[in-house]
Design a protein around this motif. Structure first.
Motif, short mmCIF file in Angstrom:
data_model
loop_
_atom_site.label_atom_id
_atom_site.label_comp_id
_atom_site.label_asym_id
_atom_site.label_seq_id
_atom_site.Cartn_x
_atom_site.Cartn_y
_atom_site.Cartn_z
N LEU A 1 -4.19 14.68 -10.50
CA LEU A 1 -3.56 13.49 -10.37
C LEU A 1 -4.26 12.10 -9.89
CD1 LEU A 1 0.11 14.51 -9.72
CD2 LEU A 1 -0.57 13.86 -11.76
N ALA A 2 -5.04 12.81 -8.78
CA ALA A 2 -6.12 11.89 -8.11
C ALA A 2 -7.12 11.28 -9.26
CB ALA A 2 -6.79 12.36 -7.27
N ALA A 3 -7.48 12.11 -9.89
CA ALA A 3 -8.59 11.58 -11.08
C ALA A 3 -7.84 10.90 -12.02
CB ALA A 3 -9.04 12.74 -11.63
N ARG A 4 -6.60 11.15 -12.35
CA ARG A 4 -5.94 10.39 -13.63
C ARG A 4 -5.63 9.09 -13.21
NH1 ARG A 4 -0.91 13.00 -15.81
NH2 ARG A 4 -2.37 14.42 -16.45
N TYR A 5 -5.14 8.69 -11.84
CA TYR A 5 -4.66 7.63 -11.54
C TYR A 5 -5.71 6.73 -10.42
CZ TYR A 5 -0.59 8.87 -13.58
OH TYR A 5 0.49 9.15 -14.68
N GLY A 6 -6.70 7.40 -10.22
CA GLY A 6 -7.68 6.53 -9.40
C GLY A 6 -7.27 6.63 -8.05
N ILE A 7 -6.63 7.79 -7.54
CA ILE A 7 -6.25 7.60 -6.15
C ILE A 7 -7.33 8.36 -4.98
CG2 ILE A 7 -4.24 8.91 -4.67
CD1 ILE A 7 -2.54 9.03 -7.16
N ALA A 8 -7.73 7.58 -4.26
CA ALA A 8 -8.83 7.83 -3.34
C ALA A 8 -8.63 9.07 -2.40
CB ALA A 8 -9.31 6.64 -2.93
N ALA A 9 -7.42 8.96 -1.87
CA ALA A 9 -7.01 9.82 -0.57
C ALA A 9 -6.00 10.85 -1.20
CB ALA A 9 -6.60 9.03 0.69
N PHE B 1 1.43 -2.93 -6.41
CA PHE B 1 1.38 -1.97 -5.60
C PHE B 1 -0.05 -1.44 -5.56
CE2 PHE B 1 5.31 -1.73 -7.58
CZ PHE B 1 6.31 -2.16 -6.71
N GLU B 2 -0.65 -0.98 -4.39
CA GLU B 2 -2.01 -0.36 -4.35
C GLU B 2 -1.89 1.10 -4.00
OE1 GLU B 2 -6.00 -0.81 -1.67
OE2 GLU B 2 -4.21 -2.07 -1.29
N LEU B 3 -1.91 1.95 -5.16
CA LEU B 3 -1.59 3.48 -4.91
C LEU B 3 -2.55 4.05 -4.19
CD1 LEU B 3 0.27 5.48 -5.97
CD2 LEU B 3 -0.79 5.76 -8.07
N LEU B 4 -2.71 4.23 -3.04
CA LEU B 4 -3.80 4.81 -2.08
C LEU B 4 -3.82 6.09 -1.67
CD1 LEU B 4 -3.70 1.99 0.72
CD2 LEU B 4 -5.15 2.33 -1.16
N ALA B 5 -2.68 6.74 -1.75
CA ALA B 5 -2.78 8.22 -1.39
C ALA B 5 -1.45 8.99 -2.15
CB ALA B 5 -2.50 8.34 0.14
N ARG C 1 0.87 -1.16 -0.01
CA ARG C 1 -0.03 0.01 0.04
C ARG C 1 0.93 1.18 0.02
NH1 ARG C 1 -3.16 -0.68 5.16
NH2 ARG C 1 -1.03 -1.06 5.94
N ILE C 2 0.82 1.96 -1.08
CA ILE C 2 1.71 3.01 -1.44
C ILE C 2 1.20 4.74 -1.29
CG2 ILE C 2 3.33 3.90 -2.95
CD1 ILE C 2 4.15 1.38 -2.24
N GLY C 3 1.98 5.19 -0.65
CA GLY C 3 1.32 6.92 -0.57
C GLY C 3 2.55 7.55 -1.16
N VAL C 4 2.41 8.49 -2.32
CA VAL C 4 3.27 9.16 -2.88
C VAL C 4 3.39 10.72 -2.46
CG1 VAL C 4 3.84 10.15 -5.18
CG2 VAL C 4 3.19 7.98 -5.00
N VAL C 5 4.47 11.21 -2.12
CA VAL C 5 4.50 12.55 -1.66
C VAL C 5 5.23 13.50 -2.66
CG1 VAL C 5 5.75 13.89 0.09
CG2 VAL C 5 4.83 11.41 0.74
#
Length: 163
Positions: free
Chosen positions: A45-53, A29-33, A4-8
């Motif tokens: 970016l959240a819309a493009r990659y389906g990032i929920a948080a 990888f689960e791109l969570l945040a 479960r990954i968060g990208v900063v």
């Protein structure tokens, strides 16, 4: 098991390299945040990659406890601070080069890694870039036949100093 990954950081390196690759390997990888100060960039970016948080500050992400690892793509001067906080939170860290700016920060990151028992990996964004891979494939097996090699580096640091 998927990490479960968060990208900063949602800048150029995140957009051109890490987000596409993390999305490509959804079986691993689960791109969570995503943490990004710019609301416009964050939402796009959240819309493009389906990032929920999404978060404007990395501390809010770390406080959730919802991830296993962070990918740090924020400006270089923030890498040590974010890496140290992530290790303190018990997370694995992938930090885009440079890992940090000072030797003291490097020592602190190594010590935090040792205390946490987590993995710290320093990435070079071009390692799996298709153009880089193609270049490696096209290089001769020996330098004996090479007559001329030219390398051009466009440094963002030079642009910052010019301002």
């Amino acid at each position: 098991m998927r990490l479960r990954i968060g990208v900063v950081g949602g800048g150029l390196v995140a957009q051109a390299e890490h987000l596409p690759y993390l999305s490509q390997f959804r079986d691993r990888f689960e791109l969570l945040a995503l943490v990004e100060p710019s609301e416009t960039v964050r939402e796009a970016l959240a819309a493009r990659y389906g990032i929920a948080a999404t978060y404007a500050d990395y501390r809010a992400l770390l406080d959730t406890g919802a991830i296993d690892a962070v990918v740090i793509c924020s400006p270089a001067g923030t890498h040590a601070e974010v890496a140290l906080a992530a290790l303190e939170a018990g997370l694995h860290v992938f930090v885009e080069k440079p890992m940090c700016i000072t030797l003291a920060d490097a020592d602190a990151i190594v010590a935090a890694r040792d205390r946490s028992g987590k993995v710290v990996q320093v990435g070079y964004m071009k390692r799996f870039d298709p153009a880089y891979v193609r270049l490696l494939d096209d290089l001769p097996s020996s330098a004996a036949g090479l007559r001329y090699v030219s390398v051009v580096v466009r440094s963002s640091a030079a642009r910052c100093r010019a301002r």
